[in-house]
Design a protein around this motif. Structure first.
Motif, PDB file in Angstrom:
ATOM      1  N   ILE A  66      35.770  45.166  32.755  1.00 24.78           N
ATOM      2  CA  ILE A  66      35.151  46.439  33.133  1.00 24.78           C
ATOM      3  C   ILE A  66      35.135  47.362  31.924  1.00 24.78           C
ATOM      4  N   ALA A  67      34.059  48.137  31.779  1.00 22.53           N
ATOM      5  CA  ALA A  67      33.943  49.107  30.690  1.00 22.53           C
ATOM      6  C   ALA A  67      32.980  50.202  31.110  1.00 22.53           C
ATOM      7  N   MET A  68      33.016  51.343  30.381  1.00 23.38           N
ATOM      8  CA  MET A  68      32.156  52.484  30.680  1.00 23.38           C
ATOM      9  C   MET A  68      31.201  52.726  29.516  1.00 23.38           C
ATOM     10  N   ASP A  69      29.933  52.990  29.845  1.00 18.13           N
ATOM     11  CA  ASP A  69      28.963  53.209  28.778  1.00 18.13           C
ATOM     12  C   ASP A  69      28.871  54.686  28.397  1.00 18.13           C
ATOM     13  N   GLU A  70      27.937  55.007  27.496  1.00 22.93           N
ATOM     14  CA  GLU A  70      27.822  56.361  26.962  1.00 22.93           C
ATOM     15  C   GLU A  70      27.333  57.361  28.007  1.00 22.93           C
ATOM     16  N   ASN A  71      26.844  56.865  29.139  1.00 21.32           N
ATOM     17  CA  ASN A  71      26.423  57.756  30.234  1.00 21.32           C
ATOM     18  C   ASN A  71      27.455  57.809  31.359  1.00 21.32           C
ATOM     19  N   ASP A  72      28.666  57.345  31.064  1.00 16.92           N
ATOM     20  CA  ASP A  72      29.772  57.308  32.032  1.00 16.92           C
ATOM     21  C   ASP A  72      29.499  56.365  33.199  1.00 16.92           C
ATOM     22  N   GLU A  73      28.628  55.393  33.000  1.00 15.07           N
ATOM     23  CA  GLU A  73      28.381  54.384  34.034  1.00 15.07           C
ATOM     24  C   GLU A  73      29.342  53.222  33.830  1.00 15.07           C
ATOM     25  N   LEU A  74      29.928  52.753  34.936  1.00 15.12           N
ATOM     26  CA  LEU A  74      30.872  51.641  34.886  1.00 15.12           C
ATOM     27  C   LEU A  74      30.137  50.316  35.052  1.00 15.12           C
ATOM     28  N   TYR A  75      30.514  49.344  34.239  1.00 16.99           N
ATOM     29  CA  TYR A  75      29.979  47.992  34.350  1.00 16.99           C
ATOM     30  C   TYR A  75      31.160  47.054  34.567  1.00 16.99           C
ATOM     31  N   TYR A  76      31.172  46.373  35.694  1.00 18.39           N
ATOM     32  CA  TYR A  76      32.228  45.388  35.905  1.00 18.39           C
ATOM     33  C   TYR A  76      31.578  44.043  36.196  1.00 18.39           C
ATOM     34  N   THR A  77      32.054  43.033  35.489  1.00 20.42           N
ATOM     35  CA  THR A  77      31.398  41.737  35.476  1.00 20.42           C
ATOM     36  C   THR A  77      32.366  40.635  35.880  1.00 20.42           C
ATOM     37  N   GLU A  78      31.886  39.731  36.716  1.00 20.56           N
ATOM     38  CA  GLU A  78      32.684  38.617  37.207  1.00 20.56           C
ATOM     39  C   GLU A  78      31.994  37.302  36.873  1.00 20.56           C
ATOM     40  N   MET A  79      32.777  36.320  36.433  1.00 23.76           N
ATOM     41  CA  MET A  79      32.278  34.955  36.279  1.00 23.76           C
ATOM     42  C   MET A  79      32.812  34.152  37.452  1.00 23.76           C
ATOM     43  N   GLN A  80      31.919  33.546  38.231  1.00 27.20           N
ATOM     44  CA  GLN A  80      32.310  32.824  39.443  1.00 27.20           C
ATOM     45  C   GLN A  80      31.793  31.401  39.380  1.00 27.20           C
ATOM     46  N   GLN A  81      32.702  30.434  39.321  1.00 28.69           N
ATOM     47  CA  GLN A  81      32.282  29.038  39.200  1.00 28.69           C
ATOM     48  C   GLN A  81      31.899  28.405  40.530  1.00 28.69           C
ATOM     49  N   GLU A 104      39.789  61.929  41.840  1.00 28.56           N
ATOM     50  CA  GLU A 104      41.183  62.330  42.005  1.00 28.56           C
ATOM     51  C   GLU A 104      41.357  63.067  43.341  1.00 28.56           C
ATOM     52  N   PRO A 105      42.576  63.058  43.883  1.00 29.23           N
ATOM     53  CA  PRO A 105      42.831  63.787  45.143  1.00 29.23           C
ATOM     54  C   PRO A 105      42.449  65.257  45.001  1.00 29.23           C
ATOM     55  N   GLY A 106      41.757  65.775  46.003  1.00 29.74           N
ATOM     56  CA  GLY A 106      41.378  67.184  45.981  1.00 29.74           C
ATOM     57  C   GLY A 106      39.980  67.454  45.465  1.00 29.74           C
ATOM     58  N   VAL A 107      39.363  66.468  44.791  1.00 28.73           N
ATOM     59  CA  VAL A 107      37.996  66.656  44.301  1.00 28.73           C
ATOM     60  C   VAL A 107      37.038  66.669  45.487  1.00 28.73           C
ATOM     61  N   ARG A 108      36.243  67.722  45.583  1.00 23.48           N
ATOM     62  CA  ARG A 108      35.368  67.887  46.748  1.00 23.48           C
ATOM     63  C   ARG A 108      33.917  67.505  46.460  1.00 23.48           C
ATOM     64  N   ASN A 109      33.560  67.445  45.198  1.00 24.23           N
ATOM     65  CA  ASN A 109      32.176  67.178  44.833  1.00 24.23           C
ATOM     66  C   ASN A 109      31.966  65.679  44.624  1.00 24.23           C
ATOM     67  N   PHE A 110      31.359  65.027  45.602  1.00 21.72           N
ATOM     68  CA  PHE A 110      31.149  63.587  45.512  1.00 21.72           C
ATOM     69  C   PHE A 110      30.114  63.209  44.454  1.00 21.72           C
ATOM     70  N   ASN A 111      29.356  64.172  43.967  1.00 19.20           N
ATOM     71  CA  ASN A 111      28.402  63.888  42.905  1.00 19.20           C
ATOM     72  C   ASN A 111      29.095  63.557  41.584  1.00 19.20           C
ATOM     73  N   ARG A 112      30.414  63.745  41.548  1.00 20.21           N
ATOM     74  CA  ARG A 112      31.155  63.396  40.340  1.00 20.21           C
ATOM     75  C   ARG A 112      31.482  61.903  40.282  1.00 20.21           C
ATOM     76  N   LEU A 113      31.114  61.177  41.319  1.00 17.95           N
ATOM     77  CA  LEU A 113      31.279  59.725  41.282  1.00 17.95           C
ATOM     78  C   LEU A 113      30.451  59.129  40.146  1.00 17.95           C
ATOM     79  N   ASN A 114      31.063  58.255  39.351  1.00 14.30           N
ATOM     80  CA  ASN A 114      30.319  57.576  38.294  1.00 14.30           C
ATOM     81  C   ASN A 114      29.303  56.612  38.889  1.00 14.30           C
ATOM     82  N   ASP A 115      28.181  56.461  38.195  1.00 10.45           N
ATOM     83  CA  ASP A 115      27.291  55.361  38.540  1.00 10.45           C
ATOM     84  C   ASP A 115      28.017  54.057  38.203  1.00 10.45           C
ATOM     85  N   SER A 116      27.648  52.993  38.897  1.00 14.58           N
ATOM     86  CA  SER A 116      28.327  51.718  38.640  1.00 14.58           C
ATOM     87  C   SER A 116      27.366  50.560  38.804  1.00 14.58           C
ATOM     88  N   CYS A 117      27.661  49.510  38.050  1.00 12.12           N
ATOM     89  CA  CYS A 117      26.853  48.290  38.104  1.00 12.12           C
ATOM     90  C   CYS A 117      27.788  47.089  38.138  1.00 12.12           C
TER      91      CYS A 117
END
Length: 292
Positions: A66-81, A104-117
């Motif tokens: 897993i890693a984060m790009d310059e736009n704060d988007e998370l990329y997590y990759t799986e290899m499945q045989q 984090e606990p207490g954060v009310r703005n769900f728009n702060r969720l990172n994009d993810s792939c």
């Protein structure tokens, strides 16, 4: 357990080589960029074997990389045989676990969720449509052109796709290279990104330190398999004992019929009694293992 390969014989479809290679930021950037046919640049160093467990009561997940790009988007990759039959639902669970961990606990703005792939790579066609790549984003059934735009995306890569005309030569070269990670295949490709990945692969395969790490990895897998087998045998024994207890058979009779030590069976029966009348065999097993 499958026959052990030499480190030099591994392909990127093998988990050990995949994890070690994608720990390198440039190699992981190259892989994701080719698979998505879109230049990707990471801000954070890739983390492999990343574990997520939000609570001791919840099932943990472990991500290959897993890693984060310059736009704060998370990329997590799986290899499945292998097709375990639950990969689609598993991808949903992984997505949920990661999403919950982002605020984090207490954060009310769900728009702060990172994009993810999420990218799952497999040498089989999970959906049976013959495509190399299946990309899922939220769309409206009534208005197919209307997207949910919640920032989440799941991509399934099938190394054995048929729609070659829909992809670049670099993407198609990557499909072959992932499954046949050899010098001969690498010499045929024109992609600089694949050659970069192959340089990293060669360093891993020639490293004495990696050779030792691979041996330890294989030994750990063997130990885990043995432990799983012994737990399976214990669970079977508990199930048989519970069945006989429900027939009001004595400890001595149960031990004799199952050809087990009387004191061992007595100990299991004492623990089993705590779980009456439901007798959840897995809970009984966990209690026995905890005592050990």
């Amino acid at each position: 357990m499958p026959k052990k390969k030499k480190l030099s014989e591994l392909n990127l479809t093998d988990k050990f080589l995949f994890d070690e290679t994608t720990e390198d930021p440039a190699a992981y950037e190259a892989l994701v960029s080719v698979l998505l046919e879109n230049d990707t640049h990471f801000l954070t160093r890739p983390e492999t074997e990343k574990e997520y467990r939000l609570s001791p009561e919840l099932r943990q997940i472990r991500l290959d990389v897993i890693a984060m790009d310059e736009n704060d988007e998370l990329y997590y990759t799986e290899m499945q045989q292998k097709n375990t039959g639950n990969l689609i639902k598993r991808s949903r669970y992984y997505q949920a676990q990661i999403d919950v961990s982002l605020l984090e606990p207490g954060v009310r703005n769900f728009n702060r969720l990172n994009d993810s792939c999420m990218i799952l790579i497999a040498p089989f066609d999970l959906f049976g449509r013959g495509l190399y790549r299946y990309t899922f984003e939220g769309t409206c059934r009534e208005c197919p052109d209307l997207k949910l735009n919640d920032g989440s995306k799941r991509v399934f890569i099938n190394l054995h796709g048929k729609n070659c005309d829909d992809f670049s030569d670099e993407f198609l070269e990557m499909m072959e290279y992932l499954e046949h990670t050899t010098d001969s295949v690498a010499q045929k490709v024109h992609s600089k990104r694949i050659k970069l990945i192959h340089d990293k692969v060669n360093k891993i395969k020639l490293s004495e330190q990696m050779g030792v790490k691979y041996m330890q990895h294989w030994e750990e897998l063997a130990e885990a398999k043995d432990e799983g087998r012994s737990q399976g045998e214990l669970l079977t024994l508990i199930s048989l004992i519970v069945r006989k207890l429900k027939k009001n058979k004595s400890v001595e009779s149960i031990a004799d019929e199952l050809e087990q030590d009387v004191e061992y069976v007595r100990h299991i029966c004492e623990i089993t009694a705590k779980f009456a009348p439901d007798y959840d065999c897995e809970s009984i097993m966990e209690e026995i293992i905890k005592e050990k």
